[in-house]
Design a protein around this motif. Structure first.
Motif, PDB file in Angstrom:
ATOM      1  N   UNK A 133       0.737  -1.079   0.215  1.00 39.53           N
ATOM      2  CA  UNK A 133      -0.059  -0.035  -0.027  1.00 39.53           C
ATOM      3  C   UNK A 133       1.070   1.426  -0.043  1.00 39.53           C
ATOM      4  N   UNK A 134       0.802   1.697  -0.378  1.00 38.85           N
ATOM      5  CA  UNK A 134       0.981   3.529  -0.318  1.00 38.85           C
ATOM      6  C   UNK A 134       0.026   4.523  -0.973  1.00 38.85           C
ATOM      7  N   UNK A 135       0.103   6.087  -0.748  1.00 41.27           N
ATOM      8  CA  UNK A 135      -0.809   6.787  -0.665  1.00 41.27           C
ATOM      9  C   UNK A 135       0.222   7.233  -2.171  1.00 41.27           C
ATOM     10  N   UNK A 136      -0.511   7.931  -3.081  1.00 41.89           N
ATOM     11  CA  UNK A 136       0.100   8.561  -4.169  1.00 41.89           C
ATOM     12  C   UNK A 136      -0.233   9.475  -4.220  1.00 41.89           C
ATOM     13  N   UNK A 137      -1.429  10.424  -3.503  1.00 38.84           N
ATOM     14  CA  UNK A 137      -1.875  11.921  -2.769  1.00 38.84           C
ATOM     15  C   UNK A 137      -2.550  11.575  -2.438  1.00 38.84           C
ATOM     16  N   UNK A 138      -3.048  12.672  -1.620  1.00 40.27           N
ATOM     17  CA  UNK A 138      -4.235  12.590  -0.729  1.00 40.27           C
ATOM     18  C   UNK A 138      -6.106  12.439  -1.053  1.00 40.27           C
ATOM     19  N   UNK A 139      -5.658  12.074  -2.090  1.00 41.67           N
ATOM     20  CA  UNK A 139      -6.778  11.022  -2.856  1.00 41.67           C
ATOM     21  C   UNK A 139      -6.990   9.368  -3.123  1.00 41.67           C
ATOM     22  N   UNK A 140      -5.775   9.266  -3.804  1.00 42.32           N
ATOM     23  CA  UNK A 140      -5.823   8.072  -4.419  1.00 42.32           C
ATOM     24  C   UNK A 140      -4.477   7.628  -3.445  1.00 42.32           C
ATOM     25  N   UNK A 141      -5.234   6.914  -2.893  1.00 45.20           N
ATOM     26  CA  UNK A 141      -4.445   5.028  -2.704  1.00 45.20           C
ATOM     27  C   UNK A 141      -3.825   3.852  -3.677  1.00 45.20           C
ATOM     28  N   UNK A 142      -2.578   3.615  -3.607  1.00 46.76           N
ATOM     29  CA  UNK A 142      -1.965   2.787  -4.672  1.00 46.76           C
ATOM     30  C   UNK A 142      -2.058   1.796  -3.691  1.00 46.76           C
ATOM     31  N   UNK A 143      -2.757   0.285  -4.093  1.00 51.34           N
ATOM     32  CA  UNK A 143      -2.500  -1.394  -3.858  1.00 51.34           C
ATOM     33  C   UNK A 143      -1.855  -1.992  -4.711  1.00 51.34           C
ATOM     34  N   UNK A 144      -1.186  -3.007  -4.518  1.00 54.56           N
ATOM     35  CA  UNK A 144      -0.425  -3.834  -4.988  1.00 54.56           C
ATOM     36  C   UNK A 144      -1.057  -4.887  -4.315  1.00 54.56           C
ATOM     37  N   UNK A 145      -1.962  -6.079  -5.659  1.00 53.74           N
ATOM     38  CA  UNK A 145      -2.793  -6.866  -5.212  1.00 53.74           C
ATOM     39  C   UNK A 145      -2.935  -8.140  -5.995  1.00 53.74           C
ATOM     40  N   UNK A 146      -3.695  -9.606  -4.984  1.00 50.98           N
ATOM     41  CA  UNK A 146      -2.697 -10.372  -6.116  1.00 50.98           C
ATOM     42  C   UNK A 146      -3.849 -10.665  -6.959  1.00 50.98           C
ATOM     43  N   UNK A 147      -3.432 -11.591  -7.686  1.00 54.69           N
ATOM     44  CA  UNK A 147      -4.593 -12.261  -8.585  1.00 54.69           C
ATOM     45  C   UNK A 147      -5.493 -12.556  -7.498  1.00 54.69           C
ATOM     46  N   UNK A 148      -6.922 -13.278  -8.178  1.00 58.22           N
ATOM     47  CA  UNK A 148      -8.070 -13.522  -6.875  1.00 58.22           C
ATOM     48  C   UNK A 148      -7.118 -15.272  -7.004  1.00 58.22           C
ATOM     49  N   UNK A 149      -6.511 -15.987  -8.053  1.00 59.49           N
ATOM     50  CA  UNK A 149      -6.524 -17.291  -7.986  1.00 59.49           C
ATOM     51  C   UNK A 149      -4.976 -17.622  -8.471  1.00 59.49           C
ATOM     52  N   UNK A 150      -4.301 -18.501  -8.188  1.00 59.72           N
ATOM     53  CA  UNK A 150      -2.927 -19.336  -8.807  1.00 59.72           C
ATOM     54  C   UNK A 150      -3.571 -20.635  -9.197  1.00 59.72           C
ATOM     55  N   UNK A 151      -5.349 -20.948 -10.102  1.00 60.57           N
ATOM     56  CA  UNK A 151      -5.375 -21.478 -11.025  1.00 60.57           C
ATOM     57  C   UNK A 151      -4.528 -21.794 -11.939  1.00 60.57           C
ATOM     58  N   UNK A 152      -4.193 -22.747 -12.674  1.00 65.81           N
ATOM     59  CA  UNK A 152      -3.500 -22.533 -14.431  1.00 65.81           C
ATOM     60  C   UNK A 152      -2.250 -21.067 -14.439  1.00 65.81           C
ATOM     61  N   UNK A 153      -2.072 -20.407 -13.094  1.00 61.73           N
ATOM     62  CA  UNK A 153      -1.099 -19.103 -13.081  1.00 61.73           C
ATOM     63  C   UNK A 153      -0.271 -19.722 -11.489  1.00 61.73           C
ATOM     64  N   UNK A 154       0.797 -19.962 -12.533  1.00 59.73           N
ATOM     65  CA  UNK A 154       1.833 -20.129 -11.189  1.00 59.73           C
ATOM     66  C   UNK A 154       2.578 -18.769 -10.344  1.00 59.73           C
ATOM     67  N   UNK A 155       1.869 -17.783 -11.658  1.00 61.76           N
ATOM     68  CA  UNK A 155       2.433 -16.250 -12.048  1.00 61.76           C
ATOM     69  C   UNK A 155       2.207 -15.162 -10.581  1.00 61.76           C
ATOM     70  N   UNK A 156       0.122 -16.277 -10.135  1.00 65.62           N
ATOM     71  CA  UNK A 156       0.729 -15.123  -9.257  1.00 65.62           C
ATOM     72  C   UNK A 156       1.179 -15.569  -7.935  1.00 65.62           C
ATOM     73  N   UNK A 157       1.745 -15.712  -7.301  1.00 65.23           N
ATOM     74  CA  UNK A 157       2.596 -15.547  -6.674  1.00 65.23           C
ATOM     75  C   UNK A 157       4.278 -15.058  -6.350  1.00 65.23           C
ATOM     76  N   UNK A 158       3.940 -14.077  -8.160  1.00 67.40           N
ATOM     77  CA  UNK A 158       4.693 -13.292  -7.839  1.00 67.40           C
ATOM     78  C   UNK A 158       4.886 -12.065  -8.609  1.00 67.40           C
ATOM     79  N   UNK A 159       3.665 -12.376  -9.453  1.00 69.85           N
ATOM     80  CA  UNK A 159       2.788 -11.320  -9.983  1.00 69.85           C
ATOM     81  C   UNK A 159       1.820 -10.383  -9.264  1.00 69.85           C
ATOM     82  N   UNK A 160       0.828  -8.940  -9.699  1.00 77.24           N
ATOM     83  CA  UNK A 160      -0.203  -8.495  -9.003  1.00 77.24           C
ATOM     84  C   UNK A 160      -0.965  -7.414 -10.329  1.00 77.24           C
TER      85      UNK A 160
END
Length: 543
Positions: A133-160
């Motif tokens: 999490x980080x605040x880009x400014x007073x109005x915008x919150x920037x999130x890095x969130x995981x993909x919903x699942x890793x079904x046929x998507x092993x890169x979900x462990x290292x990408x979001x």
């Protein structure tokens, strides 16, 4: 709601050793560092506790365990990230974890530091693990969130996904208002943050402290405790540890201790390896110096119970887990949950709808056996006029008398749990019933049941509870039953009528603790063991 209990002092305090399973230090807008600490829930059914602390210790960067928490809440997943708003007294928390199957789940929490109010922002059907999490400014919150699942998507462990949430005023963002459509963004590297190692850790030779399992007061005022991290310890009434028998990989910690009549030694029941279905292990320990005097093992699981002539063993079917154990205090005879058949060995699954009418004649909750052979009984062990009090053995069959079915409701499965005698004629017991569902709220109860020769076991009163009971004791000076629940609450009931006298949480330094052991030591006075390895000296303030 605060339980009317005053904590006079902390007798045993190992809380520092368990503080911080995941620890996040973030700068506040004032320039003062605030520490947000989250750790695994030990014994609680209410989630992961997260506390905000000021004035971290300069040597460790960790908050002082003597400092009160500024704010405290529980979340459904472990803490992953935190960020203070650049201009307003707001803090956002990101949580999450992998569910072990497919999904990365979590939540976004907005905490108002001025009012103490917190809101969960993700919609009920939108559980996304937050990785940073980080605040880009007073109005915008920037999130890095995981993909919903890793079904046929092993890169979900290292990408979001990088997502910007923008609001004119974050103080007015409604709860549960962020939906899946709001969480779309470009795929970027987003590795899962590793939990920070515990800070201010204990001696590396000792295992990490866990919950207190039992507390016994000796005639001289000293205290014996069993816990997940020790088989047995003796402490003075002033809080000095006299000796300790640590847990080991084979025996685990201690479940309960039974002092022998000569008060020179005690038997202690080992928890054993988690999930193990092997035999039971029991140690007799010298109370003067903590040395092991002898060891007793049983081929199958067994439980330590107390009788008027000393400790005994009763059989415990393997595979049933903690819910099979039952502990009754202050009585002339031993009581145990008599399960005449071994556990289920069939191939059917108790949670498979196709097996609802299973006729395999096993004793799993979905494969109920009709008749006496399938009944779980409340069995009493009559006292023996002979025998050595130091010998640990199973009682002879002729001494075990089935009094009445463990469940007073036909075809209901009532688990084991804590209990206490009321004189020689009644029992107060607390447990939950199996109803085919998983999770909370539980369907449980505290009940008073007559146990005289003519009794059928029908309760004289029943009080409903929605959490698993962890400990129970009775204060005869006020006729009060005290019950600790795994969600963190204490409840006080009238022993005669079952009427509720009080319920709520106990706080230490601004933080609600989770009681796991309760022992009344005198009129209105008790010891409270907690899930974070503390023992509190308390007194009741019931009016």
């Amino acid at each position: 709601m605060i339980f009317p209990l005053s904590v006079d002092r902390i007798l045993v305090d190992r809380f520092r050793a368990g503080f911080g399973r995941s620890l996040v230090t973030v700068p506040a807008t004032s320039g003062t560092h605030i520490v947000v600490g989250g750790h695994d829930p030990a014994g609680s059914e209410d989630g992961y506790p997260i506390g905000l602390y000021a004035a971290p210790l300069p040597e460790t960067g960790a908050p002082s365990t003597d400092a009160p928490a500024l704010h405290w809440l529980r979340t459904g997943w472990p803490l992953r990230a935190a960020a203070f708003h650049p201009t307003q007294p707001l803090l956002v928390l990101g949580t999450g974890s992998y569910d072990g199957g497919y999904f990365f789940e979590g939540e976004l929490v907005l905490l108002d530091l001025a009012s103490g109010e917190h809101r969960y922002l993700f919609a009920d059907d939108c559980r996304r693990e937050v990785r940073s999490l980080e605040w880009a400014d007073a109005h915008t919150l920037r999130l890095l969130i995981a993909p919903p699942d890793d079904w046929e998507d092993r890169a979900a462990w290292s990408e979001g996904h990088c997502v910007d949430l923008t609001y004119p005023d974050w103080r007015t963002v409604p709860a549960r208002s962020v939906r899946h459509a709001d969480l779309t963004g470009p795929r970027v590297p987003a590795s899962r943050p590793d939990p920070t190692p515990p800070v201010a850790a204990a001696d590396q030779e000792e295992p990490r402290p866990g919950e207190i399992r039992s507390l016994t007061v000796l005639p001289d005022g000293d205290i014996l405790l069993t816990a997940d991290h020790v088989l047995l310890e003796r402490w003075s009434a002033e809080g000095d540890r006299r000796w300790s028998v640590p847990a080991d990989p084979d025996l685990g910690g201690g479940r309960i201790a039974a002092v022998l009549g000569d008060e020179a030694s005690a038997w202690v029941e080992a928890l054993g390896p988690w999930g193990g279905d092997g035999g039971g292990s029991f140690l007799r320990v010298c109370l003067a110096d903590g040395t092991e005097l002898e060891r007793h093992t049983t081929p199958g699981r067994a439980a330590l119970v107390t009788t008027s002539e000393g400790p005994l063993l009763v059989p415990m079917p393997a595979g049933y887990g903690e819910w099979a154990w039952s502990r009754f205090r202050h009585g002339p005879h031993a009581i145990f949950r008599d399960m005449p058949r071994p556990p289920c060995t069939c191939d059917c699954s108790s949670d498979d709808d196709d097996d609802e009418d299973c006729d395999c004649h096993c004793t799993c909750p979905m494969c109920t056996i009709d008749g006496e052979d399938g009944e779980v009984w409340l069995t009493m062990v009559d006292a023996s006029p002979t025998g050595s009090a130091t010998d640990l053995a199973f009682p002879a069959a002729e001494r075990c008398r089935r009094r009445f079915p463990w469940s007073w409701e036909p075809r209901e499965t009532h688990f084991g749990g804590p209990g206490a005698w009321v004189g020689e004629t009644d029992l107060v017991m607390a447990t939950v019933r199996y109803d085919g569902r998983v999770g909370i709220p539980k369907q449980g109860f505290v009940a008073r049941r007559p146990i005289d020769e003519t009794s059928t076991g029908t309760p004289s009163w029943v009080f409903s509870i929605d959490r698993t009971p962890t400990a129970l004791d009775i204060d005869p000076s006020t006729d009060t039953v005290l019950v600790a629940l795994s969600g963190g609450e204490l409840i006080a009931l009238d022993v005669t009528t079952g009427m509720l006298r009080a319920r709520g949480r106990v706080h230490v330094r601004g933080v609600p603790v989770v009681p796991t052991a309760v022992t009344v030591t005198g009129p209105g006075r008790l010891l409270l063991g907690t899930s974070d390895a503390r023992v509190l000296v308390c007194h009741l303030k019931l009016t």
